[in-house]
Design an enzyme around this catalytic site. Structure first.
Site, PDB file in Angstrom:
ATOM      1  N   GLY A 124       0.786  -1.229   0.000  1.00 43.45           N
ATOM      2  CA  GLY A 124       0.000   0.000   0.000  1.00 43.45           C
ATOM      3  C   GLY A 124       0.815   1.274   0.000  1.00 43.45           C
ATOM      4  O   GLY A 124       0.265   2.369   0.022  1.00 43.45           O
ATOM      5  N   HIS A 125       2.136   1.174  -0.007  1.00 42.43           N
ATOM      6  CA  HIS A 125       2.997   2.362   0.110  1.00 42.43           C
ATOM      7  C   HIS A 125       4.088   2.314  -0.940  1.00 42.43           C
ATOM      8  O   HIS A 125       5.222   2.002  -0.611  1.00 42.43           O
ATOM      9  CB  HIS A 125       3.606   2.414   1.500  1.00 42.43           C
ATOM     10  CG  HIS A 125       4.078   3.766   1.914  1.00 42.43           C
ATOM     11  ND1 HIS A 125       5.328   4.250   1.639  1.00 42.43           N
ATOM     12  CD2 HIS A 125       3.451   4.747   2.587  1.00 42.43           C
ATOM     13  CE1 HIS A 125       5.470   5.458   2.153  1.00 42.43           C
ATOM     14  NE2 HIS A 125       4.340   5.779   2.738  1.00 42.43           N
ATOM     15  N   PHE A 126       3.944   2.652  -2.064  1.00 40.38           N
ATOM     16  CA  PHE A 126       2.743   3.024  -2.802  1.00 40.38           C
ATOM     17  C   PHE A 126       2.621   2.095  -3.989  1.00 40.38           C
ATOM     18  O   PHE A 126       3.632   1.798  -4.614  1.00 40.38           O
ATOM     19  CB  PHE A 126       2.854   4.464  -3.293  1.00 40.38           C
ATOM     20  CG  PHE A 126       3.067   5.459  -2.195  1.00 40.38           C
ATOM     21  CD1 PHE A 126       2.001   5.900  -1.430  1.00 40.38           C
ATOM     22  CD2 PHE A 126       4.333   5.946  -1.903  1.00 40.38           C
ATOM     23  CE1 PHE A 126       2.189   6.835  -0.412  1.00 40.38           C
ATOM     24  CE2 PHE A 126       4.527   6.874  -0.883  1.00 40.38           C
ATOM     25  CZ  PHE A 126       3.462   7.324  -0.132  1.00 40.38           C
TER      26      PHE A 126
END
Length: 163
Positions: A63-65
């Protein structure tokens, strides 16, 4: 690294390397939150260098990124703190059984260069002050010759409560 101002007796150039087995005996962190793979150049009550090999398999990259994986800066600071905890534990001969080293504070955190999959982070941590069970540190995380992050932080040893 500069000379540390500590109240503990300083060792003279005692260098040691610390493998993952000993790190697991020294700090309580485990997957997915263990952020130190090994340590080098340990000098009791003075300094240590932690190594983190960053891979695309790190859970935070999901999720990052997406499409542009960057290690979160707060996790780089956490990796510095874990490296400091290894230094503190070994210097005080504290094993994780019955004791925990808690991160107390962080000051002057700066993020300079992104850390990406494939990078090897070199976390240079030195003691700036030590009193009993409280240590203050200065840490610099580098990838190659570039500074990725830096911070000052403190930690303390406490009895682990029984649950």
């Amino acid at each position: 690294m500069s000379q540390s101002k500590v109240e503990e007796p300083l060792a003279k150039e005692v260098l040691a390397n610390i493998d993952i087995a000993e790190i697991l005996n020294r700090i309580p962190h485990r997957y997915p939150f263990l952020l130190v793979d090994r340590a080098e150049d340990y000098r009791p009550h003075q300094s240590i260098v932690g190594i983190k090999c960053v891979t695309i398999n790190e859970p935070f990259f999901q999720g990052h990124f997406p499409g542009n994986p960057v290690m979160p800066g707060v996790l780089i600071i956490e990796a510095l703190a874990q490296t400091g905890a290894v230094l503190m534990s070994k210097s005080l001969e504290v094993e994780t059984e019955g004791k925990t080293i808690f991160f107390m504070s962080v000051d002057n955190a700066r993020f300079r260069t992104p850390v990406r999959p494939g990078d090897v982070i070199r976390m240079e941590v030195e003691v700036t002050r030590a009193r009993s069970s409280i240590f203050k540190f200065k840490g610099v995380a580098k990838v190659g010759d570039k500074v990725a992050a830096e911070a000052e932080f403190a930690a303390m040893v406490v009895e682990t409560p029984k649950l």
